[in-house]
Scaffold this motif. Structure first.
Motif, PDB file in Angstrom:
ATOM      1  N   SER A   1       0.835  -1.191   0.000  1.00  5.43           N
ATOM      2  CA  SER A   1       0.000   0.000   0.000  1.00  5.43           C
ATOM      3  C   SER A   1       0.873   1.245   0.000  1.00  5.43           C
ATOM      4  O   SER A   1       1.995   1.228   0.519  1.00  5.43           O
ATOM      5  CB  SER A   1      -0.897   0.003   1.238  1.00  5.43           C
ATOM      6  N   THR A   2       0.352   2.308  -0.531  1.00  5.79           N
ATOM      7  CA  THR A   2       1.055   3.593  -0.493  1.00  5.79           C
ATOM      8  C   THR A   2       0.594   4.443   0.687  1.00  5.79           C
ATOM      9  O   THR A   2       1.093   5.538   0.904  1.00  5.79           O
ATOM     10  CB  THR A   2       0.805   4.376  -1.801  1.00  5.79           C
ATOM     11  N   GLU A   3      -0.362   3.940   1.475  1.00  7.26           N
ATOM     12  CA  GLU A   3      -0.879   4.671   2.630  1.00  7.26           C
ATOM     13  C   GLU A   3       0.136   4.667   3.768  1.00  7.26           C
ATOM     14  O   GLU A   3       0.928   3.735   3.915  1.00  7.26           O
ATOM     15  CB  GLU A   3      -2.193   4.052   3.118  1.00  7.26           C
ATOM     16  N   ALA A   4       0.072   5.709   4.600  1.00  7.60           N
ATOM     17  CA  ALA A   4       0.958   5.795   5.765  1.00  7.60           C
ATOM     18  C   ALA A   4       0.559   4.743   6.789  1.00  7.60           C
ATOM     19  O   ALA A   4      -0.632   4.460   6.968  1.00  7.60           O
ATOM     20  CB  ALA A   4       0.858   7.176   6.385  1.00  7.60           C
ATOM     21  N   PRO A   5       1.544   4.148   7.454  1.00  4.09           N
ATOM     22  CA  PRO A   5       1.205   3.156   8.483  1.00  4.09           C
ATOM     23  C   PRO A   5       0.573   3.850   9.693  1.00  4.09           C
ATOM     24  O   PRO A   5       1.077   4.865  10.167  1.00  4.09           O
ATOM     25  CB  PRO A   5       2.554   2.536   8.840  1.00  4.09           C
ATOM     26  N   VAL A   6      -0.522   3.315  10.149  1.00  7.08           N
ATOM     27  CA  VAL A   6      -1.222   3.865  11.311  1.00  7.08           C
ATOM     28  C   VAL A   6      -1.638   2.706  12.208  1.00  7.08           C
ATOM     29  O   VAL A   6      -1.534   1.544  11.826  1.00  7.08           O
ATOM     30  CB  VAL A   6      -2.462   4.692  10.899  1.00  7.08           C
ATOM     31  N   GLY A   7      -2.130   3.049  13.373  1.00  6.98           N
ATOM     32  CA  GLY A   7      -2.565   2.041  14.327  1.00  6.98           C
ATOM     33  C   GLY A   7      -3.846   1.358  13.899  1.00  6.98           C
ATOM     34  O   GLY A   7      -4.440   1.690  12.870  1.00  6.98           O
ATOM     35  N   PRO A   8      -4.306   0.418  14.693  1.00  8.53           N
ATOM     36  CA  PRO A   8      -5.535  -0.299  14.357  1.00  8.53           C
ATOM     37  C   PRO A   8      -6.748   0.634  14.373  1.00  8.53           C
ATOM     38  O   PRO A   8      -6.756   1.664  15.029  1.00  8.53           O
ATOM     39  CB  PRO A   8      -5.636  -1.371  15.434  1.00  8.53           C
TER      40      PRO A   8
END
Length: 62
Positions: free
Chosen positions: A8-15
């Motif tokens: 994915s190109t999305e930023a890693p974030v929490g659940p």
């Protein structure tokens, strides 16, 4: 349990559940603002609110 990684190109974030941590305290504060008793345990049930109101009334009449 299977775990899969997805490119994915999305930023890693929490659940996704993280924002739900503020829901219970907000409901507890709304109950306090509405009826004047603090609910300090979960789940908050109508019978628990009634009991807390009865106890608060007994404290003020004693």
């Amino acid at each position: 349990m299977n775990i899969a990684f997805v490119d994915s190109t999305e930023a890693p974030v929490g659940p996704g559940e993280r924002p739900t941590t503020v829901v219970a305290p907000a409901i507890g504060n709304a109950i306090y603002a509405a009826v004047g008793v603090r609910m300090r345990h979960l789940p908050i049930r109508a019978t628990d609110i009634t009991l807390a109101l009865d106890q608060a009334r007994q404290k003020t009449t004693s």
